[in-house]
Design a protein around this motif. Structure first.
Motif, PDB file in Angstrom:
ATOM      1  N   GLY A  19      -1.599  -5.853  11.154  1.00 56.73           N
ATOM      2  CA  GLY A  19      -1.753  -5.259   9.833  1.00 56.73           C
ATOM      3  C   GLY A  19      -3.142  -5.456   9.247  1.00 56.73           C
ATOM      4  O   GLY A  19      -4.064  -5.900   9.932  1.00 56.73           O
ATOM      5  N   PRO A  20      -3.297  -5.153   7.957  1.00 57.37           N
ATOM      6  CA  PRO A  20      -4.624  -5.183   7.343  1.00 57.37           C
ATOM      7  C   PRO A  20      -5.206  -6.580   7.186  1.00 57.37           C
ATOM      8  O   PRO A  20      -6.405  -6.729   6.983  1.00 57.37           O
ATOM      9  N   THR A  21      -4.389  -7.614   7.300  1.00 54.87           N
ATOM     10  CA  THR A  21      -4.902  -8.976   7.106  1.00 54.87           C
ATOM     11  C   THR A  21      -5.221  -9.677   8.429  1.00 54.87           C
ATOM     12  O   THR A  21      -5.498 -10.871   8.436  1.00 54.87           O
ATOM     13  N   TYR A  42       4.913  -5.021   9.234  1.00 55.29           N
ATOM     14  CA  TYR A  42       5.019  -3.765   8.486  1.00 55.29           C
ATOM     15  C   TYR A  42       6.457  -3.549   7.997  1.00 55.29           C
ATOM     16  O   TYR A  42       7.397  -3.698   8.766  1.00 55.29           O
ATOM     17  N   LEU A  74       3.110  -6.511   5.091  1.00 58.55           N
ATOM     18  CA  LEU A  74       2.619  -5.313   4.412  1.00 58.55           C
ATOM     19  C   LEU A  74       3.812  -4.425   4.071  1.00 58.55           C
ATOM     20  O   LEU A  74       4.577  -4.045   4.960  1.00 58.55           O
ATOM     21  N   CYS A 111       0.849  -1.196   0.000  1.00 58.01           N
ATOM     22  CA  CYS A 111       0.000   0.000   0.000  1.00 58.01           C
ATOM     23  C   CYS A 111       0.883   1.243   0.000  1.00 58.01           C
ATOM     24  O   CYS A 111       2.082   1.172   0.237  1.00 58.01           O
ATOM     25  N   SER A 130      -5.367   4.314   7.560  1.00 55.39           N
ATOM     26  CA  SER A 130      -5.824   3.035   8.123  1.00 55.39           C
ATOM     27  C   SER A 130      -5.287   2.735   9.516  1.00 55.39           C
ATOM     28  O   SER A 130      -5.751   1.786  10.161  1.00 55.39           O
ATOM     29  N   CYS A 135      -2.684   5.538   2.319  1.00 50.20           N
ATOM     30  CA  CYS A 135      -3.520   4.409   2.744  1.00 50.20           C
ATOM     31  C   CYS A 135      -3.099   3.949   4.146  1.00 50.20           C
ATOM     32  O   CYS A 135      -3.946   3.713   5.005  1.00 50.20           O
ATOM     33  N   TYR A 136      -1.805   3.844   4.364  1.00 48.22           N
ATOM     34  CA  TYR A 136      -1.291   3.445   5.681  1.00 48.22           C
ATOM     35  C   TYR A 136      -1.732   4.439   6.753  1.00 48.22           C
ATOM     36  O   TYR A 136      -2.301   4.054   7.778  1.00 48.22           O
ATOM     37  N   TYR A 186      -7.483   1.626  12.284  1.00 54.53           N
ATOM     38  CA  TYR A 186      -8.226   0.378  12.087  1.00 54.53           C
ATOM     39  C   TYR A 186      -7.335  -0.862  12.094  1.00 54.53           C
ATOM     40  O   TYR A 186      -7.843  -1.971  12.175  1.00 54.53           O
ATOM     41  N   TRP A 187      -6.031  -0.684  11.959  1.00 51.15           N
ATOM     42  CA  TRP A 187      -5.111  -1.810  11.924  1.00 51.15           C
ATOM     43  C   TRP A 187      -4.367  -1.916  13.253  1.00 51.15           C
ATOM     44  O   TRP A 187      -3.971  -0.921  13.834  1.00 51.15           O
TER      45      TRP A 187
END
Length: 191
Positions: free
Chosen positions: A77-79, A103, A86, A61, A69, A65-66, A72-73
């Motif tokens: 991370g996002p997954t 990260y 990431l 990303c 986000s 975006c990082y 929320y992360w």
């Protein structure tokens, strides 16, 4: 063989964020509507999400975006529980709390693709955004597939995905699926 696939939700009028973006609403006013399909599409949608995410080995990303986000992360991370690596394209350090091995800061998109491809271990690399990172990766010939999740909403303003492309890009349709909250269309980039 590992492929780099760009996946993004988009309004019918071509926006990947709504207008009136703020720190509290980084996707703009009601922009979260773009992602409702991912969380509540019923059995068919859930099966599609499972197929979409099952072969991802790493994620890329951009810095915006990082930054948008971070609230929320967590350290995963996002997954989430998958804890996939990431790669954030940036020239600034990431948060100290994000030094868990998930990260990774990288300076260029080609470096991000190279490192993510290696980390994916024969799985695919998901390029998740934003628009600028996508356009640069596409212009650099680094994107193999584009998967658009077209959501039935007209924003009228926000961040356009295909605002400026350096040249004409030929695509070949590979699949399409209609779910209650989005139409999912995949294209192979013809190189």
């Amino acid at each position: 063989m590992t492929k780099v696939a760009f996946n993004i939700s988009m309004s019918l009028d071509g926006f990947i964020t709504a207008g009136n973006q703020t720190r509290e609403e980084p996707l703009g006013k009601n922009g979260e509507f773009l992602h409702e399909w991912f969380f509540s599409s019923g059995a068919e949608g859930d099966a599609y999400v499972q197929r979409l995410t099952s072969n991802i080995g790493a994620v890329i990303c951009g810095r915006k975006c990082y930054d948008d986000s971070i609230p929320y992360w967590d350290e995963n991370g996002p997954t989430g529980a998958l804890r996939l690596p990431l790669f954030v394209v940036t020239h600034r350090p990431l948060l100290a709390s994000h030094s868990t091995g998930i990260y990774h800061a990288v300076r260029t998109i080609p470096d991000a693709v190279k490192q993510a491809t290696s980390a994916a271990r024969d799985k695919d690399v998901s390029l998740m955004g934003g628009a600028d990172i996508f356009r640069q990766a596409l212009a650099g010939g680094l994107v193999d597939e584009i998967e658009l999740h077209i959501v039935p909403v007209l924003f009228g303003a926000g961040t356009r995905l295909f605002d400026t492309l350096p040249e004409q890009i030929k695509l070949e349709p590979t699949s399409m699926l209609e779910t209650p909250l989005a139409r999912h269309i995949a294209y192979r980039v013809v190189k």
